[in-house]
Design a protein around this motif. Sequence first.
Motif, short mmCIF file in Angstrom:
data_model
loop_
_atom_site.label_atom_id
_atom_site.label_comp_id
_atom_site.label_asym_id
_atom_site.label_seq_id
_atom_site.Cartn_x
_atom_site.Cartn_y
_atom_site.Cartn_z
N LEU A 29 6.84 83.65 15.62
CA LEU A 29 6.44 82.36 16.18
C LEU A 29 5.29 82.54 17.16
CD1 LEU A 29 7.21 79.35 16.17
CD2 LEU A 29 8.68 79.83 18.11
N GLY A 30 5.36 83.57 17.99
CA GLY A 30 4.29 83.86 18.94
C GLY A 30 3.02 84.28 18.23
N ASP A 31 3.15 85.07 17.16
CA ASP A 31 1.98 85.48 16.39
C ASP A 31 1.31 84.28 15.73
OD1 ASP A 31 2.50 88.08 17.10
OD2 ASP A 31 3.37 88.66 15.17
N ASP A 32 2.12 83.35 15.20
CA ASP A 32 1.58 82.14 14.57
C ASP A 32 0.83 81.29 15.59
OD1 ASP A 32 2.62 82.93 12.17
OD2 ASP A 32 4.31 81.52 12.19
N ALA A 33 1.37 81.18 16.79
CA ALA A 33 0.73 80.37 17.83
C ALA A 33 -0.61 80.99 18.23
CB ALA A 33 1.64 80.25 19.05
N GLU A 35 -2.55 82.76 16.28
CA GLU A 35 -3.50 82.57 15.18
C GLU A 35 -4.08 81.16 15.19
OE1 GLU A 35 -1.61 83.54 11.51
OE2 GLU A 35 -1.30 85.63 12.06
N THR A 36 -3.27 80.16 15.54
CA THR A 36 -3.74 78.78 15.52
C THR A 36 -4.35 78.36 16.85
OG1 THR A 36 -1.57 77.95 16.17
CG2 THR A 36 -2.02 78.11 13.82
N GLY A 37 -4.16 79.15 17.89
CA GLY A 37 -4.69 78.80 19.21
C GLY A 37 -3.83 77.78 19.91
N CYS A 38 -2.60 77.59 19.47
CA CYS A 38 -1.71 76.59 20.05
C CYS A 38 -1.21 76.97 21.44
CB CYS A 38 -0.51 76.33 19.14
SG CYS A 38 -0.96 75.47 17.64
N ASP A 48 -4.81 70.31 19.24
CA ASP A 48 -4.80 70.41 17.78
C ASP A 48 -3.41 70.75 17.29
OD1 ASP A 48 -7.51 69.93 17.76
OD2 ASP A 48 -8.05 72.05 17.72
N CYS A 49 -2.55 71.20 18.17
CA CYS A 49 -1.23 71.66 17.78
C CYS A 49 -0.20 70.53 17.81
CB CYS A 49 -0.75 72.76 18.72
SG CYS A 49 -1.89 74.15 18.71
N ASP A 50 -0.59 69.35 18.28
CA ASP A 50 0.36 68.25 18.35
C ASP A 50 0.88 67.86 16.98
OD1 ASP A 50 0.13 68.13 21.08
OD2 ASP A 50 -1.32 66.50 21.07
N ASN A 51 0.07 68.01 15.97
CA ASN A 51 0.46 67.64 14.61
C ASN A 51 0.92 68.83 13.79
OD1 ASN A 51 -0.19 64.97 15.09
ND2 ASN A 51 -2.31 65.26 14.49
N ALA A 52 1.11 69.96 14.43
CA ALA A 52 1.54 71.16 13.72
C ALA A 52 2.96 70.97 13.22
CB ALA A 52 1.49 72.38 14.65
N GLU A 53 3.27 71.63 12.12
CA GLU A 53 4.61 71.52 11.57
C GLU A 53 5.62 72.11 12.53
OE1 GLU A 53 5.07 72.97 7.62
OE2 GLU A 53 3.08 72.30 7.05
#
Length: 58
Positions: A29-33, A35-38, A48-53
Amino acid sequence: MPEELDGLEKLLMDVQKVIRDNELFLKKLGDDAMETGCDEEPSDGESDCDNAEGFEEL
């Protein structure tokens, strides 16, 4: 008494497996965040992460 120990040992092994699974999940989960810059704070108040799944259903 040995039967109780076998049960406790099995329970301990199950708990340790769950802990390992959770650690791997949180790491992923931390790695995914990252990568997306969340994990960064947005400068304009919108993310940009407000609409993330959300979490995927198991």
